[in-house]
Design an enzyme around this catalytic site. Structure first.
Site, PDB file in Angstrom:
ATOM      1  N   LYS A 169      59.910  -1.000  46.700  1.00 45.16           N
ATOM      2  CA  LYS A 169      59.658   0.628  46.790  1.00 45.16           C
ATOM      3  C   LYS A 169      59.257   1.269  48.178  1.00 45.16           C
ATOM      4  O   LYS A 169      60.514   1.200  48.811  1.00 45.16           O
ATOM      5  CB  LYS A 169      59.245   0.825  45.739  1.00 45.16           C
ATOM      6  CG  LYS A 169      59.698   0.694  43.914  1.00 45.16           C
ATOM      7  CD  LYS A 169      58.598   1.635  43.698  1.00 45.16           C
ATOM      8  CE  LYS A 169      59.178   1.034  41.924  1.00 45.16           C
ATOM      9  NZ  LYS A 169      60.711   1.080  41.759  1.00 45.16           N
TER      10      LYS A 169
ATOM     11  N   ASP B 140      49.395  -5.966  41.748  1.00 49.87           N
ATOM     12  CA  ASP B 140      50.998  -5.196  41.289  1.00 49.87           C
ATOM     13  C   ASP B 140      50.625  -3.780  42.301  1.00 49.87           C
ATOM     14  O   ASP B 140      50.942  -2.869  41.434  1.00 49.87           O
ATOM     15  CB  ASP B 140      51.395  -5.245  40.226  1.00 49.87           C
ATOM     16  CG  ASP B 140      53.070  -4.575  40.220  1.00 49.87           C
ATOM     17  OD1 ASP B 140      53.482  -3.997  41.154  1.00 49.87           O
ATOM     18  OD2 ASP B 140      53.714  -4.351  39.005  1.00 49.87           O
TER      19      ASP B 140
ATOM     20  N   TYR C  38      53.924  -2.012  33.611  1.00 50.91           N
ATOM     21  CA  TYR C  38      54.917  -2.023  34.002  1.00 50.91           C
ATOM     22  C   TYR C  38      54.610  -2.896  35.273  1.00 50.91           C
ATOM     23  O   TYR C  38      53.977  -2.891  36.291  1.00 50.91           O
ATOM     24  CB  TYR C  38      56.133  -1.624  34.021  1.00 50.91           C
ATOM     25  CG  TYR C  38      57.462  -2.162  34.235  1.00 50.91           C
ATOM     26  CD1 TYR C  38      58.259  -2.168  33.033  1.00 50.91           C
ATOM     27  CD2 TYR C  38      58.762  -1.714  35.160  1.00 50.91           C
ATOM     28  CE1 TYR C  38      59.400  -2.842  33.889  1.00 50.91           C
ATOM     29  CE2 TYR C  38      59.217  -1.718  35.508  1.00 50.91           C
ATOM     30  CZ  TYR C  38      60.038  -2.979  34.951  1.00 50.91           C
ATOM     31  OH  TYR C  38      61.186  -2.888  35.238  1.00 50.91           O
TER      32      TYR C  38
END
Ligand SMILES: Cc1ncc(COP(=O)(O)O)c(C=O)c1O
Length: 457
Positions: free
Chosen positions: A296, A268, A168
């Protein structure tokens, strides 16, 4: 651990279903206000939630407040939060240093749309941690991966991108492909099909995203040979299928192969980020990508993303060839939070301490699994960990799909009724934050032990 005898496996599955049934009834009793709030929200929000990731069965708990490692729902139930905002809250809820920085900034303004000095402060801090010199800010991980991919396409003049099955990378079209494809349409394990994860993704976009299995350097080489691939975007450690670690040498091979074929390597690190270690997963695995995407954990709970990279690639922005925009990019409020997180809260010493604290939990849970000879194991990466309901360590999405979702759900619903807050199922992992004490961390193990006792009774 030896392969489990199928009678024992069936007995565990039956017991898991029994636990789930009872715990679902308990959940309904203790979360009546959440249920009502969800029913109301469903009338004005699809699924009753602001992001579909927040929807789960039977209905999500609705939260009123959070502090430190705890959350309180609208029924007054208190939970130890192990989700911590999908791993965003490494600093903890309302970390006093982050809060002080935000409070001060609130008094000075929240949005200038002209630079503030803390833009360079935070970029310098990220450059030091990641060994990549140039940075830009975004508002989310989605934007960070989207912009990094644009830079890679501009740098190479190529359109195609490669991602791994089960990975993802946010909710923009080109990566919303083969996120969690159903196996009946996913194609062969060694050469998976590109499966759109949502309606609304064009055939053109679909045809530009090539999907390969994680931990398979040969598959990467096979698809890069065409010379048409701009970038390989990958989480160095996959953190959306529990925690899936790279095989020894895999990421080094990935680095060599991408370099050989002139394809940019994008790490990522939206989820791994500074929870992996002070220098992110990049620092832990010792492989430097061309570009890295963050979000995040660097923001202490505020919406921020960033992408950074080697000078020659980020210079495309300097030269005006790649246009990178955003009203809220680098806004002073998020910068204040990120600066506090990166410089005051998640120092090298504190990061190491929290990772060691997580080790206590990992050891405790591993021991429980071992003593009960369960078909499960624990995986740790930095301050995160997870129980994977499979005997052997998973290496890719297909292994993940073969793990036991019934046992995982039973463990989740049993845990949430006893104050262990995580999203259901096998996708997420726990995060021990700076504000979890040893006792907070070990609460998970205590509750897990009571689950195992019942499961094996
Ligand atoms: C690995 C990874 N990349 C990108 C994203 C997207 O980040 P955001 O939700 O901030 O857009 C996520 C979100 O969970 C993620 O896990």
């Amino acid at each position: 651990m030896s392969a489990m005898d199928s009678t024992l496996r069936t007995a565990l599955a039956d017991k898991a279903k029994e636990i789930t049934k009872r715990e679902l009834a308990t959940y309904a009793e203790r979360t009546a206000s959440s249920q009502r709030a969800n029913a109301r929200a469903r009338k004005v929000l699809p699924l009753g939630v602001p992001s579909s990731f927040q929807a789960y069965d039977p209905y999500p708990i609705v939260v009123r407040s959070a502090h430190g490692p705890n959350m309180t729902d609208v029924d007054g139930n208190v939970y130890t939060d192990y989700d911590m905002g999908f791993g965003a809250l490494f600093a903890g809820h309302q970390n006093p240093l982050v809060r002080a920085a935000i409070d001060t900034q609130l008094g000075e303004g929240t949005l200038f749309v002209t630079p503030c000095e803390s833009n360079a402060d935070v970029a310098e801090m990220l450059a030091a941690r990641y060994g990549l010199p140039m940075w830009r800010f975004t508002n989310s991980g989605t934007e960070a991966t989207m912009d990094a991919i644009r830079v890679a396409r501009a740098a190479t003049g190529r359109d195609k991108i490669v991602k791994v099955e089960g990975g993802y990378h946010g909710h923009h079209d080109e990566v919303m492909i083969s996120m969690k494809p159903s196996l009946d349409i996913a194609g062969p394990a060694d050469a998976p099909f590109s499966v759109p994860a949502s309606a609304g993704i064009s055939k053109k976009v679909l045809s530009d995203t090539i999907v390969i299995p994680y931990n398979d350097a040969r598959a990467l080489e096979r698809v890069l040979k065409s010379g048409e691939v701009a970038c390989f975007i990958v989480e160095p450690v996959m953190e959306n299928i529990g925690i899936c670690l790279p095989d020894e040498g895999y990421l080094r091979e990935v680095r060599e192969i991408t370099e050989h074929y002139g394809t940019l390597l994008i790490f990522d690190e939206v989820k791994t980020g500074i929870t992996a270690g002070w220098g992110g997963a990049t620092g832990v695995v010792g492989v430097t990508p061309d570009l890295v995407a963050l979000a995040k954990s660097i923001g202490g709970g505020l919406p921020i993303g960033a992408f950074g990279g080697k000078q020659e690639y980020m210079d495309l922005i300097t030269q005006g060839k790649v246009i990178h925009l955003g009203t809220y990019n680098g806004n002073p409020l998020c910068m204040a939070a990120a600066k506090a997180v990166l410089s005051q809260v998640c120092t090298p010493e504190v990061t190491a301490e929290v990772i060691a604290r997580n080790g206590l939990l990992v050891n405790a849970v591993s021991e429980i699994i071992h003593d009960a000879s369960l078909p499960a194991h624990v995986v740790q990466f930095g301050a995160k960990g997870c129980v994977t309901w499979a005997e052997k360590q998973i290496r890719n999405y297909r292994d993940y799909k073969a793990s036991d979702f019934d046992l995982a759900f039973a463990q989740w619903i049993h845990g949430i009724n006893r104050g262990v807050l995580l999203p259901p199922g096998l996708d997420e992992q726990w995060l021990i934050s700076v504000m979890h004490t040893d006792a907070d961390a070990l609460h998970y193990a205590d509750v897990f032990e009571s689950f195992v006792q019942e499961l094996t009774k």
